[in-house]
Motif scaffolding. Structure first.
Motif, PDB file in Angstrom:
ATOM      1  N   ARG A 169       0.862  -1.178   0.000  1.00  0.00           N
ATOM      2  CA  ARG A 169       0.000   0.000   0.000  1.00  0.00           C
ATOM      3  C   ARG A 169       0.900   1.231   0.000  1.00  0.00           C
ATOM      4  N   ALA A 170       1.263   1.682  -1.198  1.00  0.00           N
ATOM      5  CA  ALA A 170       2.221   2.775  -1.363  1.00  0.00           C
ATOM      6  C   ALA A 170       1.505   4.011  -1.886  1.00  0.00           C
ATOM      7  N   TYR A 171       1.861   5.159  -1.317  1.00  0.00           N
ATOM      8  CA  TYR A 171       1.244   6.426  -1.708  1.00  0.00           C
ATOM      9  C   TYR A 171       2.320   7.507  -1.777  1.00  0.00           C
ATOM     10  N   ALA A 172       2.022   8.533  -2.577  1.00  0.00           N
ATOM     11  CA  ALA A 172       2.874   9.718  -2.655  1.00  0.00           C
ATOM     12  C   ALA A 172       2.048  10.928  -2.270  1.00  0.00           C
ATOM     13  N   ALA A 173       2.655  11.878  -1.571  1.00  0.00           N
ATOM     14  CA  ALA A 173       1.967  13.099  -1.147  1.00  0.00           C
ATOM     15  C   ALA A 173       2.806  14.300  -1.570  1.00  0.00           C
ATOM     16  N   THR A 174       2.143  15.309  -2.130  1.00  0.00           N
ATOM     17  CA  THR A 174       2.829  16.509  -2.602  1.00  0.00           C
ATOM     18  C   THR A 174       2.355  17.728  -1.820  1.00  0.00           C
ATOM     19  N   HIS A 175       3.098  18.813  -1.958  1.00  0.00           N
ATOM     20  CA  HIS A 175       2.768  20.049  -1.241  1.00  0.00           C
ATOM     21  C   HIS A 175       1.537  20.718  -1.822  1.00  0.00           C
ATOM     22  N   SER A 176       1.313  20.583  -3.125  1.00  0.00           N
ATOM     23  CA  SER A 176       0.236  21.313  -3.790  1.00  0.00           C
ATOM     24  C   SER A 176      -0.535  20.400  -4.722  1.00  0.00           C
ATOM     25  N   ALA A 177      -1.718  20.874  -5.120  1.00  0.00           N
ATOM     26  CA  ALA A 177      -2.508  20.124  -6.098  1.00  0.00           C
ATOM     27  C   ALA A 177      -1.808  20.087  -7.443  1.00  0.00           C
ATOM     28  N   ASP A 178      -1.064  21.136  -7.777  1.00  0.00           N
ATOM     29  CA  ASP A 178      -0.311  21.132  -9.032  1.00  0.00           C
ATOM     30  C   ASP A 178       0.788  20.076  -8.992  1.00  0.00           C
ATOM     31  N   GLY A 179       1.455  19.932  -7.851  1.00  0.00           N
ATOM     32  CA  GLY A 179       2.451  18.879  -7.721  1.00  0.00           C
ATOM     33  C   GLY A 179       1.838  17.500  -7.858  1.00  0.00           C
ATOM     34  N   ARG A 180       0.640  17.331  -7.318  1.00  0.00           N
ATOM     35  CA  ARG A 180      -0.067  16.055  -7.469  1.00  0.00           C
ATOM     36  C   ARG A 180      -0.350  15.775  -8.939  1.00  0.00           C
ATOM     37  N   ARG A 181      -0.802  16.794  -9.674  1.00  0.00           N
ATOM     38  CA  ARG A 181      -1.084  16.623 -11.101  1.00  0.00           C
ATOM     39  C   ARG A 181       0.171  16.247 -11.877  1.00  0.00           C
ATOM     40  N   ARG A 182       1.283  16.926 -11.587  1.00  0.00           N
ATOM     41  CA  ARG A 182       2.512  16.646 -12.329  1.00  0.00           C
ATOM     42  C   ARG A 182       3.017  15.242 -12.049  1.00  0.00           C
ATOM     43  N   LEU A 183       2.911  14.792 -10.801  1.00  0.00           N
ATOM     44  CA  LEU A 183       3.395  13.463 -10.464  1.00  0.00           C
ATOM     45  C   LEU A 183       2.517  12.393 -11.096  1.00  0.00           C
ATOM     46  N   ALA A 184       1.210  12.626 -11.120  1.00  0.00           N
ATOM     47  CA  ALA A 184       0.302  11.636 -11.692  1.00  0.00           C
ATOM     48  C   ALA A 184       0.438  11.544 -13.203  1.00  0.00           C
ATOM     49  N   SER A 185       0.740  12.680 -13.854  1.00  0.00           N
ATOM     50  CA  SER A 185       0.855  12.666 -15.314  1.00  0.00           C
ATOM     51  C   SER A 185       2.230  12.238 -15.779  1.00  0.00           C
ATOM     52  N   GLY A 186       3.250  12.414 -14.927  1.00  0.00           N
ATOM     53  CA  GLY A 186       4.599  12.007 -15.296  1.00  0.00           C
ATOM     54  C   GLY A 186       5.308  13.078 -16.094  1.00  0.00           C
ATOM     55  N   PRO A 187       6.649  13.175 -15.961  1.00  0.00           N
ATOM     56  CA  PRO A 187       7.428  14.137 -16.734  1.00  0.00           C
ATOM     57  C   PRO A 187       7.365  13.803 -18.208  1.00  0.00           C
ATOM     58  N   ALA A 188       7.665  14.752 -19.023  1.00  0.00           N
ATOM     59  CA  ALA A 188       7.631  14.564 -20.474  1.00  0.00           C
ATOM     60  C   ALA A 188       9.022  14.273 -20.988  1.00  0.00           C
ATOM     61  N   GLY A 189       9.342  12.997 -21.129  1.00  0.00           N
ATOM     62  CA  GLY A 189      10.590  12.598 -21.740  1.00  0.00           C
ATOM     63  C   GLY A 189      11.738  12.540 -20.786  1.00  0.00           C
ATOM     64  N   GLY A 190      12.838  11.959 -21.226  1.00  0.00           N
ATOM     65  CA  GLY A 190      14.023  11.829 -20.410  1.00  0.00           C
ATOM     66  C   GLY A 190      14.043  10.531 -19.663  1.00  0.00           C
TER      67      GLY A 190
END
Length: 761
Positions: free
Chosen positions: A406-427
């Motif tokens: 049962r693994a979870y990630a928590a971010t400081h902001s809703a924008d950080g949550r969105r970026r982590l869920a969508s994943g970086p673009a490339g690299g």
């Protein structure tokens, strides 16, 4: 890196923001680094420029309007008597309404009472009366009012104290009136002091300092009015109250405690005749605590010679140098609870773990494998890196969930949550446990930290009240203040793993403490430093700033543009051009995805002036809802230190309706002025934890003293594709990057951890 705004037209009308505030003062305490001066220079009076309360004048004008009337036709004596009675009743009703209105009740004050009311309202964020903030607009349009000045205040206690009774408020009101203080403060004083507040305030007038925004000199004037000849600077009650006030100001500046000499010096500047006695009295009354932390890095030459006998040797060991710290119980308990919780996390890992971490590390991207191996054998792991490195903790969460945890990630902001869920673009590592370009962590496994701790997001809690999970990865870890971190550690069950991940170069938390930096310095657990660089010219520029170098980078696509300006007026004009026209036209980035960042709220090119100018260009309107109109871009702060970008939808009797990160939020009328600002321009502290396709960083000449390496690193790092720097500080920028590190904070966490956990290899 271009030094000319090639995509900016030479002249655009309406871009200077004429009529914007030009108070010349930065909001004292816009960031914890700025607020540190409140401790080192207390009790110097701070002026927020436009915080005198223009709304009070407007409110009083509304209150007295309409007293006149047209000439009446000739009437009988009886009719005249009835008309006179009716007018008298109307006047009585108006007086009652004036007393109930929060702003007009103090509008007719003058002198020190008016100054005191203005200071308190500056903290609350209020120039405009809340009672009329949601009234229908006047027929004639008016220019949008500048945003109210807000001074920061210590984080409010999370305990749900009951509201004071009406009788208590009335008792306080009578005491305030006797001391010449505005009666409008009665509810706040009663809330701060609790039941029996009137008697407490009459007995100790300096308890008025418990109200955020009140300064010692104002409390002194109130005390003189109540006590007369009995009042003096050597009053023991004054010494205790000023001591507590200074410790609260230290917490606002980020300290969890103060060294005894620093506190004594601040007390002396506050005209306390005997600072040491004031501290002793405060500790004796239980209003502060005293600590002695060993100084292991102190010179040991005096102890290098062999002792004459064993007794002398024992005595030498007992005389290890210590530093004496004074702190408030609230933060002392939080740090001790945090140290205990982290020690439990590190020591409670199951001895026999059947999870196949080895196969997970073997199949993970190379950059994430080291982190997975560290987590396999330890309960607490620290991970450092920039924006691109977030792919590594994301890969860890995906791998752990694939193993059935049962693994979870928590971010400081809703924008950080969105970026982590969508994943970086490339690299490399752009995928979560897969090839480059794959999806990020499944949305159900990503929460905001506030949502996780409140139970609104994530797995919820088990029967024992602990978070129902096996592994928690907290991103944006530098934003953890000591109280939030303590609550987090207490919420983990025995055997759960914790990973704290973040960029150590960004600004520290808005609240007291420097948890992530203290843990890195303590070296009490494994640390994994990412080697994944941030891509592109912006990433290259920010990486250099992180090591103290402001390099010129190759930006063939004008990813980085420097716009030189001569003064603050030109800075506002150029900023409006960039946001409204140049960046959208040159890069196809709409204006709503361009974020302006500036060092402070005040000044001729602070957030208030810039937001006024940008509102005129992007969403002009009368500001009929407390200065806001539907469509306005805002920053909503539900709690000190946490800002969420949003947009105004509408306003009604319930309050101001916002849309923040896809979530509908209703801000009650009485909270609007404290928690909502216009958001086209933000400070770096408000922007931390968020990123935008384009960022315009404004550096007016009067902001040179506010710059530091962490501030520049944070502000420049908010841009994803394009960064424009409106540059008016000349050599102050490279000097800040090379020579001005983060201001130190006094904390006890390293010493507490060292006493419980041995240093990791």
């Amino acid at each position: 890196m271009s030094t000319e705004p090639a995509t900016t037209e030479p002249d655009e009308p309406g871009g200077r923001g004429d009529g914007t505030p030009a108070d010349g003062t930065d909001a004292p305490g816009g960031t914890p680094e700025d607020r540190d001066a409140a401790v080192t220079a207390a009790p110097r009076e701070e002026d927020d420029g436009d915080g005198s309360g223009d709304g009070d004048t407007e409110g009083s004008a509304e209150a007295v309007a309409g007293d006149g009337g047209e000439a009446a036709p000739e009437t009988s004596e009886a009719q005249a008597e009835l008309a006179a009675q009716r007018l008298e009743r109307e006047r009585i009703e108006r007086r009652k309404a004036e007393k109930k209105a929060p702003i007009t009740s103090g509008a007719k004050l003058s002198g020190s009472a008016a100054d005191l009311l203005a200071a308190v309202r500056a903290v609350e964020g209020g120039q405009n009366p809340t009672a009329t903030a949601f009234a229908e607009p006047a027929p004639a349009p008016r220019r949008p009012a500048p945003e109210p000045v807000r001074r920061p205040e210590p984080m409010a206690s999370s305990g749900g104290a009951p509201a004071p009774s009406g009788e208590t408020v009335e008792d306080v009101r009578a005491v305030l009136a006797a001391g010449g203080a505005p009666e409008a403060l009665a509810a706040q004083v009663a809330e701060a002091l609790g039941e029996g507040a009137g008697a407490r305030l009459r007995e100790d007038p300096w308890q008025l300092l418990r109200v955020a925004g009140v300064r010692p000199e104002q409390a002194d004037g109130f005390a003189r009015a109540l006590l007369g000849a009995e009042c003096g600077p050597d009053d023991e009650r004054r010494g205790r109250a000023v001591t507590v006030w200074l410790l609260e100001q230290a917490a606002v500046a980020g300290h969890t405690a103060l060294e005894a000499p620093a506190l004594a010096a601040a007390l002396a500047r506050c005209s306390v005749p005997d600072p040491d006695e004031a501290v002793r009295s405060t500790v004796a009354e239980g209003e502060a605590l005293v600590f002695q932390d060993a100084l292991d890095d102190a010179p040991t030459a005096a102890r290098s010679a062999p002792p004459a006998d064993d007794a002398e040797g024992d005595e030498a060991d007992q005389e290890r140098p210590v530093r004496v710290l004074i702190g408030l119980e609230r933060y002392a308990l939080a740090e001790e609870s945090l140290a205990d919780g982290l020690a439990r996390v590190m020591n409670s890992l199951a001895k026999e773990d059947t999870t196949d971490w080895a196969s997970a590390a073997a199949s993970a991207p190379r950059s994430a494998a080291e982190l997975i191996r560290a987590v396999a054998g330890h309960g607490l792991v620290l991970h450092t890196g920039g924006e691109a490195a977030r792919a590594e903790p994301a890969a860890l969460v995906a791998a752990a969930r694939a193993l059935g945890l049962r693994a979870y990630a928590a971010t400081h902001s809703a924008d950080g949550r969105r970026r982590l869920a969508s994943g970086p673009a490339g690299g490399e590592g752009a995928a979560v446990g897969g090839p480059a370009g794959a999806e990020g962590v499944e949305p159900a496994a990503v929460t905001t930290l506030a949502g996780l701790l409140s139970g609104a997001e994530g797995p919820g809690r088990d029967r024992d009240g602990a978070l129902d999970l096996d592994l928690l990865v907290v991103l944006d870890a530098p934003q953890l203040d000591v109280e939030t971190a303590a609550l987090l550690a207490e919420s983990l069950s025995d055997g759960a793993r914790l990973v704290l991940s973040g960029d150590p170069g960004v600004l520290w938390s808005a609240g007291p403490g420097r948890v992530f930096a203290d843990l890195l310095a303590a070296r009490a657990c494994p640390q994994v430093a990412s080697r994944t660089p941030d891509p592109g010219p912006v990433g290259e520029l920010v990486s250099g700033i992180g090591i103290g170098e402001l390099n010129q980078v190759d930006a063939p696509g004008k990813e980085v543009v420097i716009v030189p300006v001569r003064d603050a007026g030109e800075a506002v004009h150029r900023t409006a051009q960039l946001v409204v026209d140049s960046v959208p036209r040159a890069f196809g980035i709409p204006a709503e995805q361009v974020q302006v960042i500036t060092p402070g709220h005040g000044g001729a090119a602070g957030t208030r002036a810039l937001n006024t100018a940008l509102k005129e260009r992007l969403n002009p309107g009368p500001g009929r809802f407390g200065g806001f109109d539907p469509g306005d871009r805002v920053a909503y702060s539900p709690a000190p230190g946490r800002s969420t970008p949003g947009r105004v939808v509408r306003a009604d009797a319930e309050g101001l309706h916002l849309e923040c990160a896809g979530t509908a939020v209703v801000v009650p009328k009485e909270r609007v002025e404290q928690s909502v600002r216009h958001g086209w321009a933000l400070t770096a502290h408000q922007a931390v934890g968020h990123r935008w396709p384009a960022a315009v960083v404004v550096l007016p000449g009067d902001a040179a003293q506010a710059l530091s390496r962490p501030w520049v690193y944070t502000a420049f790092g908010r841009a994803e594709r394009h960064l424009s720097v409106v540059h008016g500080v000349e050599q102050a920028l490279p000097r800040a990057v090379a020579e001005v590190p983060a201001k130190p904070r006094t904390t006890r966490l390293p010493a507490l951890l060292k006493a419980q956990v041995p240093e990791a290899d």
